[in-house]
Write an enzyme that holds these catalytic residues in place. Sequence first.
Site, short mmCIF file in Angstrom:
data_model
loop_
_atom_site.label_atom_id
_atom_site.label_comp_id
_atom_site.label_asym_id
_atom_site.label_seq_id
_atom_site.Cartn_x
_atom_site.Cartn_y
_atom_site.Cartn_z
N ASP A 1 0.72 -1.21 0.06
CA ASP A 1 0.23 0.02 0.29
C ASP A 1 0.59 1.64 0.57
O ASP A 1 0.33 2.64 0.34
CB ASP A 1 -1.25 0.12 1.53
CG ASP A 1 -2.27 1.16 1.43
OD1 ASP A 1 -2.47 1.46 -0.31
OD2 ASP A 1 -2.43 1.38 2.13
N CYS B 1 -20.83 -9.89 -7.64
CA CYS B 1 -21.64 -9.07 -7.16
C CYS B 1 -23.33 -9.15 -7.80
O CYS B 1 -24.32 -9.01 -6.86
CB CYS B 1 -21.09 -7.05 -7.88
SG CYS B 1 -19.30 -7.14 -6.17
N CYS C 1 -27.13 -6.46 -7.14
CA CYS C 1 -26.62 -6.55 -5.64
C CYS C 1 -25.74 -4.07 -6.01
O CYS C 1 -25.25 -4.45 -6.83
CB CYS C 1 -26.44 -6.70 -4.46
SG CYS C 1 -25.50 -6.46 -2.75
N CYS D 1 -23.50 -1.45 -1.26
CA CYS D 1 -22.75 -0.82 -0.77
C CYS D 1 -22.87 0.38 -1.46
O CYS D 1 -22.31 1.89 -1.62
CB CYS D 1 -21.26 -1.51 -1.63
SG CYS D 1 -21.39 -1.88 -3.24
N CYS E 1 -23.70 4.49 1.08
CA CYS E 1 -22.83 5.58 0.46
C CYS E 1 -23.21 6.73 1.67
O CYS E 1 -24.22 7.46 1.04
CB CYS E 1 -22.08 5.52 -0.26
SG CYS E 1 -20.80 7.04 -0.12
N CYS F 1 -16.01 10.87 -0.83
CA CYS F 1 -15.74 9.16 0.17
C CYS F 1 -15.03 9.98 1.69
O CYS F 1 -14.28 10.81 1.77
CB CYS F 1 -14.48 8.52 -0.56
SG CYS F 1 -14.18 7.40 0.51
N CYS G 1 -14.41 5.49 6.66
CA CYS G 1 -15.98 4.56 6.69
C CYS G 1 -15.54 3.24 6.39
O CYS G 1 -15.02 2.61 5.34
CB CYS G 1 -16.32 5.69 5.79
SG CYS G 1 -18.43 5.32 5.97
N CYS H 1 -19.76 0.81 3.39
CA CYS H 1 -19.92 -0.18 2.28
C CYS H 1 -19.36 -1.08 2.11
O CYS H 1 -19.70 -1.90 1.27
CB CYS H 1 -19.57 0.83 1.12
SG CYS H 1 -17.28 1.68 0.66
N CYS I 1 -21.93 -5.37 2.86
CA CYS I 1 -21.01 -6.21 1.94
C CYS I 1 -22.02 -7.75 2.13
O CYS I 1 -21.87 -8.38 2.88
CB CYS I 1 -19.71 -6.51 1.37
SG CYS I 1 -19.59 -8.48 0.21
#
Length: 374
Positions: free
Chosen positions: A136, A190, A193, A196, A200, A216, A243, A246, A250
């Site tokens: 990351d 997904c 669906c 998510c 938000c 975001c 946050c 989202c 799931c």
Amino acid sequence: MADDKLRLTQRLEKMAREQGFAAFGVAPAVLAPVTAQRLQDWLADGQHGDMIWMESRADERASPQSLWPDVRSVIMLGMSYTPARDPFALEDVSDHGRISVYAQGKDYHDVVKRALKHTARWLVENAGCQVKVFVDTAPVMEKPLAEAAGLGWQGKHTNLVSRDHGSWLFLGAIYTTLELESSVGGKDRCGSCSACQDICPTNAFPEPYRLDAGACISYLTIESKGPIPRQYRNAIGNHIYGCDDCLAVCPWNKFAETAAAHKAFLPRAELAAPALADLLAMDDTGFRKIFSGSPIKRSGRNRMVRNSLIAAGNSGDRSLVSSVTALLDDEDSVVRGSAVWALSQLDSVCFDREKGSRLPRETDADVRLEWQSV
């Protein structure tokens, strides 16, 4: 030869799991052209906010071999941080702040990188190859690579979704000069669906599989250094660092087991449910003490106090007025401006009184605008 590679990969996976990784796969060192195009389109639309570094090394992100020409395979690993506690537990507890699940324990950069290095060292010692490890902090597109390695798929919230671990995986990559057999890639599951997208608070998804970072809450509370835009302040609620909304909704999370979570990510009591009054009173020394060993320490005291002021303004808790008013004298202009807004939300009489004495001597343009906007 193929059998030797398979046995090496199997032994490597065993070693990785001993280091705490819950997911393992191998991807080719070439990303599909559509991945690079999506990145370019996202950057061209300015949906990366102020994250200028995303632009400066876009070519290296789009292709592992642009970052390191010698790479032949990418080993993708996932470490579970499945929470034992409902991420929405503090949603209506307005005098406490909500910190993202991933930041309530030890800094994942340190934990994952340490495990990656142990795993990569084993590979070098047993296969005589070269390696590079990433967590990351480099221009590596971990999520598309994880999908290519079969760890899951990139969901509509743009994060990785796993059939076994839901949306709760930290990702790490080992680039190697070895040509390993690639895993079967992930398949998007997904379906229809939209949970998510619907959850938000700031409508940060202009469309499925696309995130407007500038809207975001994670970006606003972690990456953004300036005043939080007024149009998002009320929607932020009591989110003070990141946050999970989202991720937490799931449906695939139902298969994630808390037992698979790395023990390093167990929440610290002071980070699981921090009181806003305590956060507002922090100086730099207090901040470092509270958030030592946490990824939050990178954001610094001023950003955390700014976020806590937004939460205080949304709390309706008049007991916080004195704490907010004290921050009208803060040295940091973003903190002062956030305190002005919070006070305007909590106590109009006090706000008018303070405005009369403070506005004439305020020199910062943004803070003056906060006084004048109410």
